[in-house]
Design a protein around this motif. Structure first.
Motif, PDB file in Angstrom:
ATOM      1  N   VAL A 103       0.834  -1.209   0.000  1.00 13.95           N
ATOM      2  CA  VAL A 103       0.000   0.000   0.000  1.00 13.95           C
ATOM      3  C   VAL A 103       0.867   1.258   0.000  1.00 13.95           C
ATOM      4  O   VAL A 103       0.554   2.248  -0.673  1.00 13.95           O
ATOM      5  CB  VAL A 103      -0.925  -0.006   1.247  1.00 13.95           C
ATOM      6  CG1 VAL A 103      -1.789   1.239   1.282  1.00 13.95           C
ATOM      7  CG2 VAL A 103      -1.788  -1.251   1.251  1.00 13.95           C
ATOM      8  N   LEU A 128      -7.717  -1.456  -6.987  1.00 17.06           N
ATOM      9  CA  LEU A 128      -7.558  -2.651  -6.143  1.00 17.06           C
ATOM     10  C   LEU A 128      -8.095  -3.866  -6.883  1.00 17.06           C
ATOM     11  O   LEU A 128      -9.245  -3.867  -7.332  1.00 17.06           O
ATOM     12  CB  LEU A 128      -8.313  -2.461  -4.825  1.00 17.06           C
ATOM     13  CG  LEU A 128      -7.610  -1.489  -3.881  1.00 17.06           C
ATOM     14  CD1 LEU A 128      -8.606  -0.595  -3.183  1.00 17.06           C
ATOM     15  CD2 LEU A 128      -6.784  -2.257  -2.876  1.00 17.06           C
ATOM     16  N   GLN A 145     -12.189  -1.794  -6.308  1.00 12.79           N
ATOM     17  CA  GLN A 145     -12.269  -0.407  -5.856  1.00 12.79           C
ATOM     18  C   GLN A 145     -11.190   0.374  -6.585  1.00 12.79           C
ATOM     19  O   GLN A 145     -10.108  -0.158  -6.854  1.00 12.79           O
ATOM     20  CB  GLN A 145     -12.025  -0.340  -4.334  1.00 12.79           C
ATOM     21  CG  GLN A 145     -12.556   0.912  -3.682  1.00 12.79           C
ATOM     22  CD  GLN A 145     -12.295   0.940  -2.165  1.00 12.79           C
ATOM     23  OE1 GLN A 145     -11.666   0.033  -1.607  1.00 12.79           O
ATOM     24  NE2 GLN A 145     -12.766   1.984  -1.508  1.00 12.79           N
ATOM     25  N   SER A 146     -11.446   1.647  -6.896  1.00  8.51           N
ATOM     26  CA  SER A 146     -10.368   2.456  -7.462  1.00  8.51           C
ATOM     27  C   SER A 146     -10.600   3.924  -7.119  1.00  8.51           C
ATOM     28  O   SER A 146     -11.729   4.357  -6.863  1.00  8.51           O
ATOM     29  CB  SER A 146     -10.266   2.226  -8.973  1.00  8.51           C
ATOM     30  OG  SER A 146     -11.000   3.160  -9.682  1.00  8.51           O
ATOM     31  N   TRP A 188      -5.442   7.936  -3.552  1.00  8.43           N
ATOM     32  CA  TRP A 188      -5.160   7.422  -2.202  1.00  8.43           C
ATOM     33  C   TRP A 188      -6.053   8.107  -1.176  1.00  8.43           C
ATOM     34  O   TRP A 188      -6.602   7.457  -0.283  1.00  8.43           O
ATOM     35  CB  TRP A 188      -3.674   7.607  -1.895  1.00  8.43           C
ATOM     36  CG  TRP A 188      -3.320   7.378  -0.445  1.00  8.43           C
ATOM     37  CD1 TRP A 188      -2.775   8.266   0.422  1.00  8.43           C
ATOM     38  CD2 TRP A 188      -3.532   6.178   0.302  1.00  8.43           C
ATOM     39  NE1 TRP A 188      -2.610   7.711   1.645  1.00  8.43           N
ATOM     40  CE2 TRP A 188      -3.071   6.412   1.610  1.00  8.43           C
ATOM     41  CE3 TRP A 188      -4.071   4.926  -0.007  1.00  8.43           C
ATOM     42  CZ2 TRP A 188      -3.125   5.463   2.610  1.00  8.43           C
ATOM     43  CZ3 TRP A 188      -4.123   3.972   1.000  1.00  8.43           C
ATOM     44  CH2 TRP A 188      -3.651   4.239   2.290  1.00  8.43           C
ATOM     45  N   LEU A 225      -9.541   6.722  -1.352  1.00  8.34           N
ATOM     46  CA  LEU A 225      -9.647   5.337  -0.873  1.00  8.34           C
ATOM     47  C   LEU A 225      -9.534   5.241   0.639  1.00  8.34           C
ATOM     48  O   LEU A 225     -10.227   4.460   1.282  1.00  8.34           O
ATOM     49  CB  LEU A 225      -8.564   4.462  -1.521  1.00  8.34           C
ATOM     50  CG  LEU A 225      -8.717   4.188  -3.017  1.00  8.34           C
ATOM     51  CD1 LEU A 225      -7.551   3.353  -3.522  1.00  8.34           C
ATOM     52  CD2 LEU A 225     -10.019   3.458  -3.299  1.00  8.34           C
ATOM     53  N   ARG A 226      -8.636   6.032   1.198  1.00 10.65           N
ATOM     54  CA  ARG A 226      -8.440   5.857   2.645  1.00 10.65           C
ATOM     55  C   ARG A 226      -9.588   6.457   3.455  1.00 10.65           C
ATOM     56  O   ARG A 226      -9.753   6.148   4.629  1.00 10.65           O
ATOM     57  CB  ARG A 226      -7.101   6.421   3.094  1.00 10.65           C
ATOM     58  CG  ARG A 226      -6.974   7.914   3.051  1.00 10.65           C
ATOM     59  CD  ARG A 226      -5.642   8.275   3.670  1.00 10.65           C
ATOM     60  NE  ARG A 226      -5.420   9.709   3.573  1.00 10.65           N
ATOM     61  CZ  ARG A 226      -4.426  10.320   4.153  1.00 10.65           C
ATOM     62  NH1 ARG A 226      -3.571   9.651   4.882  1.00 10.65           N
ATOM     63  NH2 ARG A 226      -4.292  11.611   4.021  1.00 10.65           N
ATOM     64  N   PRO A 269     -12.189   2.956   2.998  1.00  8.46           N
ATOM     65  CA  PRO A 269     -11.534   1.708   2.555  1.00  8.46           C
ATOM     66  C   PRO A 269     -12.506   0.534   2.495  1.00  8.46           C
ATOM     67  O   PRO A 269     -13.272   0.316   3.438  1.00  8.46           O
ATOM     68  CB  PRO A 269     -10.460   1.480   3.626  1.00  8.46           C
ATOM     69  CG  PRO A 269     -10.926   2.230   4.825  1.00  8.46           C
ATOM     70  CD  PRO A 269     -11.767   3.369   4.347  1.00  8.46           C
ATOM     71  N   LEU A 301      -8.813  -3.257   0.892  1.00  8.15           N
ATOM     72  CA  LEU A 301      -7.849  -2.248   1.342  1.00  8.15           C
ATOM     73  C   LEU A 301      -7.674  -2.329   2.858  1.00  8.15           C
ATOM     74  O   LEU A 301      -6.551  -2.210   3.369  1.00  8.15           O
ATOM     75  CB  LEU A 301      -8.303  -0.840   0.926  1.00  8.15           C
ATOM     76  CG  LEU A 301      -7.320   0.282   1.261  1.00  8.15           C
ATOM     77  CD1 LEU A 301      -5.964   0.063   0.587  1.00  8.15           C
ATOM     78  CD2 LEU A 301      -7.869   1.646   0.864  1.00  8.15           C
ATOM     79  N   LEU A 356      -4.184  -2.872   4.596  1.00 14.43           N
ATOM     80  CA  LEU A 356      -3.704  -1.916   5.604  1.00 14.43           C
ATOM     81  C   LEU A 356      -3.406  -2.634   6.922  1.00 14.43           C
ATOM     82  O   LEU A 356      -2.416  -2.331   7.596  1.00 14.43           O
ATOM     83  CB  LEU A 356      -4.741  -0.812   5.834  1.00 14.43           C
ATOM     84  CG  LEU A 356      -4.830   0.237   4.719  1.00 14.43           C
ATOM     85  CD1 LEU A 356      -6.032   1.150   4.946  1.00 14.43           C
ATOM     86  CD2 LEU A 356      -3.556   1.059   4.639  1.00 14.43           C
ATOM     87  N   ALA A 392      -0.662   2.749   7.737  1.00 11.87           N
ATOM     88  CA  ALA A 392      -0.647   3.277   6.382  1.00 11.87           C
ATOM     89  C   ALA A 392       0.176   4.561   6.303  1.00 11.87           C
ATOM     90  O   ALA A 392       0.381   5.227   7.295  1.00 11.87           O
ATOM     91  CB  ALA A 392      -2.075   3.586   5.953  1.00 11.87           C
TER      92      ALA A 392
END
Lengths: 248, 528
Positions: free
Chosen positions: A200, A212, A220-221, A224, A227-228, A231, A235, A239, A246
């Motif tokens: 990651v 991902l 998932q896309s 960053w 996504l975070r 998640p 992910l 993580l 992360a």
């Protein structure tokens, strides 16, 4: 010149197992996409599909406007796609010295010798390997070998660069140095790139966007930061694997 | 203070290697040392080495032998590398069957193939005439037969090496170059150590070859040595002198092997070894298939001629002419192969694991293989042909010693390659739980590599079965192996019986190779 990479409903079965399942993905010109996923999720297979080593069973792959693979057929062989590749094990040719490794592709494209040598010298200087032309892969350190592999891929000025976990066997310091080198090289060339990793931190540091991959599907896309915030299960699991958390 | 058992266990690996080293030294090094001793001690100007080597004819013979060996090597590479490529990497139809048929002659004594070609192209051969006979009984005929015999060695090593290349090396090239360029610049470049090894083996075997030049009446250096030990020019002192230049040559070949091959022959197959790309020949597929067919025909033609020449009469007389030679061959080869395999397990494993003591033993075994067989033969004669060792010299043991010395490298390298494919951790894990070296060898290394070990035994066995040039100099009276029996009968025995015996020898080797293939197949498909 950078190019868009586009996959539409791509599927691939190897033996009884469906490795890629109806996958669609677009990487914009100049964008760096990190393909993140656990072992066996189909990351390397996806690169091999884009490179033209295997045809998709169904679906199509385009590089810019060119349809390069479709429905079980390879319409453009690998050498006509003008893509750069850095393999996980680097795949430096052991019987050729550093100059020979970089010259092979240029010779295949009939680049005149003077022009070829100039480009090789420039590229080696850019990756801080000037003076290593006559050394063989076996005589180089791990970090030097990584940089030769990067230089070999970039010296041909490819339309896009594909990178398959080349940093997985390096220590943290060297990994960070090479990540920074990758980022600088990609940005200064504005090059489309797909960077395969299961880490990651690497994905967050290097990419504009992360996709991902799980069991042959993009689950998932986004960037960053996107996504975070939210998640998904994959992910979250990746993580959780990072003992120290992360990247910020 | 440590108990003796503890001390033994702590140094068990070194003791195993030491014991293996002792056997190898007695078999391969002692004859060389005795030979060198005799060379140094025979200083009388009239009869010493200097007098023998002063003859211009000797040097002419040596030059001719080197020329023949070089020509055979160059031609075998020229034919074998493309064939290896066609068999291993293209989609030519029927390539695996053609490969098997083409490869078979390398397991057969070359002079039997010469005998087979004689029945095709000799004056009274199936396609024979005065012209074809003249061509056959000439240096050109000799080179052609040796090329047909030894090319499969190049083909097989090239095909194996091409199958073992890491596919990523070729894929990295396929991104920028067409398949043909990748094949010629990357794939062939990457297998250079295998090609160097093939060239070395072919050169050494061609230089050693005694049966074919003797049969075709082409004067070469090994024939001169042989003539001084068992022929009309009987002069054993001169034979010792004659091996001096060959010893120098053997050392040069050994240095070449260390320089160009060495540890690089231990290719480790990657996990993706099955993913390598096949080159589609397109409209050239027919040409590829024809090349394979031609290679197979050249491999089988001599056998066909031998069977045809033998006829029913020849085969019915086999028991009378064969005597006990077939059983001698089988017993001696089995025993020698078993000893070589046992030594190979210890030395080959140590070599794969880069143990320092293994390198000189490997070098000694390689030297005994690349040196012309007459050097080893004369050395063994000089060492063991004395009253104190008459019991060994007059028994099967001398043949076993000679073969063990000459072909040990076959088993050690085969086992080293097999062991190198598995990670060292498997042995380390056993050591960590307290398993001593001997037990690790028996419980971990041998079961893990049982197929490699079986292959090593088989290869050593077949090499012994096909040997003539080593053993012909010192076989014990009445205990000769089948190859020697055929060689001695060839001059004055009935042609039909000789052809039948030759066909029998080839059939035995074919049976062994086919049996091993079936066993290997059964092991792959059977329950694990």
């Amino acid at each position: 010149m950078s190019v868009e990479i586009s996959l539409q409903d791509v599927s691939l079965r190897i033996g009884q197992s469906e490795v890629i399942r109806g996958l669609s993905l677009t990487v914009a010109p100049g964008e760096v996409l990190a393909l993140l996923g656990p072992s066996g999720s189909g990351k390397t297979t996806l690169l091999r599909l884009i490179l033209g080593f295997v045809p998709p069973e169904a679906g199509s792959i385009r590089l810019g406007p060119d349809l390069v693979s479709a429905d079980g057929r390879i319409l453009r062989p690998p050498e006509e796609r003008n893509l750069g590749i850095v393999f996980q094990d680097l795949a430096l040719w052991p019987h050729l010295d550093v100059h020979g490794n970089l010259a092979f592709g240029l010779d295949a494209r009939r680049v005149p010798a003077a022009e070829r040598d100039r480009r090789i010298a420039e590229m080696l200087a850019r990756v801080s390997l000037a003076g290593t032309e006559r050394r063989y892969p076996g005589e180089l350190s791990g970090g030097e070998r990584q940089r030769v592999a990067i230089a070999r891929a970039l010296v041909l000025a490819p339309r896009a660069l594909l990178v398959d976990e080349p940093l997985s066997n390096l220590d943290a310091t060297l990994r960070r140095q090479l990540l920074e080198l990758f980022r600088a090289l990609l940005k200064e060339r504005g090059m489309t790139a797909i960077f395969v990793t299961h880490d990651v931190r690497e994905a967050a540091l290097l990419s504009d966007r992360i996709a991902l991959l799980e069991r042959g599907r993009i689950v998932q896309s986004g960037t960053w930061n996107e996504l975070r915030q939210k998640p998904g299960p994959l992910l979250a699991a990746l993580l959780a694997d990072l003992a120290w958390g992360a990247p910020s | 203070m440590d108990r003796p058992l503890t001390v033994f266990r702590r140094h068990e690996e070194q003791l195993y290697l030491g014991a293996a080293g002792l056997v190898i030294a007695v078999a391969a090094l002692l004859p060389l040392l005795v030979l060198c001793g005799q060379l140094v001690s025979s200083t009388a100007p009239a009869s010493g080495p200097a007098a023998t080597l002063a003859s211009a004819r000797i040097w002419l013979l040596l030059a001719r032998s080197l020329g023949v060996a070089a020509a055979v090597t160059a031609l075998a590479l020229g034919v074998g590398v493309p064939l290896g490529f066609i068999f291993a990497r293209t989609d030519a139809p029927g390539r695996w069957v053609a490969f098997a048929l083409h490869a078979f002659p390398m397991f057969v004594p070359p002079f039997l193939l010469a005998l087979g070609w004689f029945h095709w192209f000799g004056r009274q051969g199936l396609l024979g005439s005065e012209t074809s006979s003249r061509a056959l009984f000439s240096a050109g005929g000799l080179i052609a037969i040796l090329v047909a015999t030894f090319t499969p060695i190049v083909t097989s090593l090239a095909a194996l090496a091409l199958s073992a290349i890491d596919p990523a090396l070729e894929e990295a090239a396929r991104v920028v170059a067409r398949p043909w360029r990748v094949a010629t610049r990357i794939s062939l470049g990457a297998i250079r150590p295998a090609l160097a090894l093939a060239a070395l083996i072919v050169f050494a075997l061609s230089l050693s070859e005694l049966g074919v030049p003797t049969f075709l009446r082409v004067d070469l250096y090994p024939s001169a040595v042989f003539a001084r030990l068992g022929g009309v020019d009987y002069a054993p002192g001169e034979a010792v002198a004659l091996v001096l230049p060959l010893l120098g040559l053997a050392l040069i070949l050994l240095v070449a092997e260390r320089r160009f091959v060495g540890a690089r022959s231990f290719a480790v197959l990657g996990a993706r070894a099955a993913e390598r790309f096949t080159i589609p020949l397109g409209r050239w597929r027919v040409v590829g298939a024809l090349a394979g067919l031609l290679a197979a025909v050249v491999g089988l033609a001599p056998l066909g001629a031998l069977i045809g020449r033998a006829g029913l009469g020849g085969f019915s007389s086999v028991p009378a002419w064969m005597g006990g030679s077939l059983w001698n061959s089988l017993a001696e080869a089995s025993l020698a192969a078993s000893i070589m395999t046992a030594l190979g397990i210890v030395v080959g494993r140590a070599l794969a694991r880069r143990r320092r003591a293994a390198a000189p033993l490997d070098a000694l075994a390689m030297l005994a293989f690349v040196m012309p067989a007459s050097v080893l033969g004369v050395g063994i004669l000089a060492t063991w042909n004395r009253s104190a060792t008459a019991a060994i010299y007059g028994s099967l043991a001398i043949v076993v010693i000679g073969w063990t010395a000459r072909y040990l490298i076959v088993s050690t390298r085969t086992i080293a390659i097999a062991v190198a494919q598995s990670p060292l951790h498997l042995e380390e894990a056993a050591a960590a739980v307290g398993s001593p070296f001997g037990r690790r060898l028996r419980r971990i290394v041998m079961p893990l590599h049982r197929r490699g070990i079986a292959a090593a035994w088989l290869l050593a066995f077949v090499f012994c079965l096909r040997d003539l040039e080593t053993v012909v100099l010192f076989y014990p009276a009445g205990r000769e192996p089948l190859t020697v029996r055929i060689f001695t009968l060839e001059a004055n025995g009935p042609p039909a019986a000789v052809a039948a015996l030759a066909a029998l020898q080839i059939a035995v080797v074919a049976g062994v190779v086919a049996g091993a293939g079936v066993a290997q197949l059964a092991a792959r498909t059977g329950p694990r």
